[in-house]
Design a protein around this motif. Structure first.
Motif, mmCIF file in Angstrom:
data_model
loop_
_atom_site.group_PDB
_atom_site.id
_atom_site.type_symbol
_atom_site.label_atom_id
_atom_site.label_comp_id
_atom_site.label_asym_id
_atom_site.label_seq_id
_atom_site.Cartn_x
_atom_site.Cartn_y
_atom_site.Cartn_z
ATOM 1 N N GLU A 198 0.722 -1.256 0.120
ATOM 2 C CA GLU A 198 0.167 -0.078 -0.039
ATOM 3 C C GLU A 198 0.784 1.217 -0.061
ATOM 4 O OE1 GLU A 198 -3.874 1.932 2.296
ATOM 5 O OE2 GLU A 198 -3.112 -0.234 2.927
ATOM 6 N N ASN A 199 2.030 1.102 0.782
ATOM 7 C CA ASN A 199 2.925 2.323 0.724
ATOM 8 C C ASN A 199 3.657 2.577 -0.643
ATOM 9 O OD1 ASN A 199 2.096 2.669 3.587
ATOM 10 N ND2 ASN A 199 3.764 1.436 4.187
ATOM 11 N N ILE A 200 4.028 1.614 -1.217
ATOM 12 C CA ILE A 200 4.617 2.049 -2.605
ATOM 13 C C ILE A 200 3.608 2.267 -3.642
ATOM 14 C CG2 ILE A 200 6.641 0.527 -1.821
ATOM 15 C CD1 ILE A 200 5.065 -1.363 -4.179
ATOM 16 N N LYS A 213 -0.939 7.669 -4.503
ATOM 17 C CA LYS A 213 -2.533 7.589 -4.288
ATOM 18 C C LYS A 213 -3.381 7.509 -5.560
ATOM 19 C CE LYS A 213 -3.487 11.694 -2.638
ATOM 20 N NZ LYS A 213 -4.177 13.069 -1.979
ATOM 21 N N ASP A 214 -2.805 8.171 -6.577
ATOM 22 C CA ASP A 214 -3.193 8.211 -7.867
ATOM 23 C C ASP A 214 -2.717 7.329 -8.993
ATOM 24 O OD1 ASP A 214 -0.925 9.432 -8.221
ATOM 25 O OD2 ASP A 214 -1.722 11.253 -9.353
ATOM 26 N N VAL A 215 -2.036 6.044 -8.543
ATOM 27 C CA VAL A 215 -1.746 5.011 -9.491
ATOM 28 C C VAL A 215 -2.649 4.597 -10.490
ATOM 29 C CG1 VAL A 215 -2.312 3.161 -8.042
ATOM 30 C CG2 VAL A 215 -0.357 3.201 -9.463
ATOM 31 N N LYS A 216 -2.084 4.552 -11.617
ATOM 32 C CA LYS A 216 -3.232 3.931 -12.742
ATOM 33 C C LYS A 216 -2.712 2.626 -13.130
ATOM 34 C CE LYS A 216 -5.033 4.933 -17.273
ATOM 35 N NZ LYS A 216 -4.771 5.958 -18.380
ATOM 36 N N ASN A 272 -8.085 1.775 -9.937
ATOM 37 C CA ASN A 272 -7.595 2.701 -9.145
ATOM 38 C C ASN A 272 -6.832 1.895 -8.130
ATOM 39 O OD1 ASN A 272 -9.535 1.815 -7.344
ATOM 40 N ND2 ASN A 272 -10.937 3.535 -7.897
ATOM 41 N N LYS A 273 -6.379 2.678 -7.071
ATOM 42 C CA LYS A 273 -5.433 1.979 -6.057
ATOM 43 C C LYS A 273 -6.402 1.160 -5.029
ATOM 44 C CE LYS A 273 -2.324 3.232 -2.289
ATOM 45 N NZ LYS A 273 -1.598 4.492 -1.472
ATOM 46 N N LYS A 274 -7.408 1.466 -4.889
ATOM 47 C CA LYS A 274 -8.344 0.605 -3.816
ATOM 48 C C LYS A 274 -8.619 -0.762 -4.807
ATOM 49 C CE LYS A 274 -12.713 0.558 -1.415
ATOM 50 N NZ LYS A 274 -13.926 1.114 -1.366
ATOM 51 N N GLN A 275 -8.969 -0.330 -5.839
ATOM 52 C CA GLN A 275 -9.313 -1.667 -6.678
ATOM 53 C C GLN A 275 -7.994 -2.836 -6.959
ATOM 54 O OE1 GLN A 275 -10.691 0.507 -10.109
ATOM 55 N NE2 GLN A 275 -12.968 -0.011 -9.470
ATOM 56 N N LEU A 276 -6.871 -2.020 -6.993
ATOM 57 C CA LEU A 276 -5.743 -3.122 -7.513
ATOM 58 C C LEU A 276 -5.256 -3.374 -5.932
ATOM 59 C CD1 LEU A 276 -3.310 -3.869 -9.056
ATOM 60 C CD2 LEU A 276 -2.084 -1.495 -8.383
ATOM 61 N N LEU A 277 -5.268 -2.738 -4.840
ATOM 62 C CA LEU A 277 -4.961 -3.512 -3.518
ATOM 63 C C LEU A 277 -6.091 -4.698 -3.312
ATOM 64 C CD1 LEU A 277 -4.067 -0.351 -1.504
ATOM 65 C CD2 LEU A 277 -2.486 -2.211 -1.893
ATOM 66 N N GLU A 278 -7.155 -4.374 -3.571
ATOM 67 C CA GLU A 278 -8.244 -5.406 -3.129
ATOM 68 C C GLU A 278 -7.800 -6.650 -4.183
ATOM 69 O OE1 GLU A 278 -12.079 -3.809 -3.967
ATOM 70 O OE2 GLU A 278 -11.919 -2.606 -2.374
ATOM 71 N N LEU A 326 -4.932 -7.750 -5.316
ATOM 72 C CA LEU A 326 -3.681 -8.314 -4.880
ATOM 73 C C LEU A 326 -3.791 -8.786 -3.585
ATOM 74 C CD1 LEU A 326 -1.156 -5.703 -6.391
ATOM 75 C CD2 LEU A 326 -1.447 -8.070 -7.021
ATOM 76 N N LYS A 327 -4.948 -8.230 -2.668
ATOM 77 C CA LYS A 327 -5.182 -9.107 -1.516
ATOM 78 C C LYS A 327 -5.964 -10.142 -1.543
ATOM 79 C CE LYS A 327 -5.001 -4.657 1.318
ATOM 80 N NZ LYS A 327 -5.495 -3.900 2.288
ATOM 81 N N ALA A 328 -6.632 -10.324 -2.826
ATOM 82 C CA ALA A 328 -7.394 -11.530 -2.970
ATOM 83 C C ALA A 328 -6.440 -12.725 -3.374
ATOM 84 C CB ALA A 328 -8.411 -11.298 -4.221
ATOM 85 N N SER A 329 -5.105 -12.334 -3.652
ATOM 86 C CA SER A 329 -4.271 -13.507 -3.849
ATOM 87 C C SER A 329 -2.951 -13.597 -3.118
ATOM 88 C CB SER A 329 -3.784 -13.265 -5.449
ATOM 89 O OG SER A 329 -3.088 -12.235 -5.652
ATOM 90 N N GLU A 330 -3.291 -12.834 -1.678
ATOM 91 C CA GLU A 330 -2.263 -12.792 -0.790
ATOM 92 C C GLU A 330 -1.758 -14.126 -0.496
ATOM 93 O OE1 GLU A 330 -1.359 -10.817 3.539
ATOM 94 O OE2 GLU A 330 -3.403 -11.098 2.780
ATOM 95 N N ASN A 331 -0.566 -14.517 -0.287
ATOM 96 C CA ASN A 331 0.016 -15.628 0.233
ATOM 97 C C ASN A 331 -0.025 -16.831 -1.033
ATOM 98 O OD1 ASN A 331 1.150 -14.963 2.690
ATOM 99 N ND2 ASN A 331 -0.661 -14.873 3.523
ATOM 100 N N VAL A 332 -0.556 -16.466 -2.202
ATOM 101 C CA VAL A 332 -0.432 -17.504 -3.411
ATOM 102 C C VAL A 332 0.933 -17.043 -4.235
ATOM 103 C CG1 VAL A 332 -1.737 -18.041 -5.388
ATOM 104 C CG2 VAL A 332 -3.228 -17.154 -3.212
ATOM 105 N N ASP A 333 1.720 -18.285 -4.011
ATOM 106 C CA ASP A 333 2.592 -18.043 -4.936
ATOM 107 C C ASP A 333 2.488 -18.667 -6.456
ATOM 108 O OD1 ASP A 333 5.427 -17.430 -5.197
ATOM 109 O OD2 ASP A 333 5.929 -19.521 -5.270
ATOM 110 N N GLN A 334 2.645 -17.674 -7.406
ATOM 111 C CA GLN A 334 2.272 -17.837 -8.898
ATOM 112 C C GLN A 334 3.233 -18.977 -9.434
ATOM 113 O OE1 GLN A 334 -0.144 -16.321 -10.554
ATOM 114 N NE2 GLN A 334 -0.539 -15.443 -8.499
ATOM 115 N N ASN A 335 2.646 -19.789 -10.047
ATOM 116 C CA ASN A 335 3.462 -20.854 -10.685
ATOM 117 C C ASN A 335 4.024 -20.356 -12.165
ATOM 118 O OD1 ASN A 335 4.640 -23.461 -11.232
ATOM 119 N ND2 ASN A 335 2.728 -24.312 -11.882
#
Length: 140
Positions: free
Chosen positions: A52-54, A57-60, A73-79, A81-90
């Protein structure tokens, strides 16, 4: 006696000023590479600490899927990425710097999955006193 009081008052002001300055200024600012590493860890390994810190505020965030373009937007992007938290991509991944100056860096992140490739162009720029991600363009 007056000299002692003046010395103590001066010392007190010096200490208070130093403590106040330390509280308002972070000890260590993140570099462009630090920001990139946090982003890669989030996207590839599901490690979202510090994400969230990196993000500015207006990230596109723009995602191309065929002929369709999706914007987050930032909120949607964070949501997302949080949905795949701790999921290591193959996947295997590489990063390459496309452009760099003192205040900005554009990096290509290529993630190779079995059967397809996903590419992110990530722009990291100096935003006030900190480097932050200001733009991401994802293609698959």
């Amino acid at each position: 006696m007056k000299a002692l009081k003046s010395i103590l008052l001066g010392f007190t002001l010096l200490v208070v000023g130093t403590v106040a300055n330390a509280a308002t200024n972070p000890a260590v600012a993140l570099t462009k590479n630090d920001v990139l590493n946090i982003y890669v860890n989030a996207v590839v390994h599901g490690k979202i600490d510090g994400l969230e810190n990196i993000l500015a505020k207006d990230v596109k965030y723009t995602m191309l899927r065929g002929d369709k373009e999706f914007n987050l937007n930032k909120k949607q992007l964070l949501e997302s990425l949080k949905a795949s938290e701790n999921v290591d991509q193959n996947c295997t991944y590489t990063t390459s710097i496309m452009d760099e100056s003192n205040n900005k860096m554009v990096v290509k992140l290529i993630m190779r999955y079995e059967g397809y490739i996903r590419t992110n162009l990530v722009t990291i720029a100096l935003n006030h006193d900190d480097f932050q991600i200001t733009k991401i363009r994802a293609e698959s």
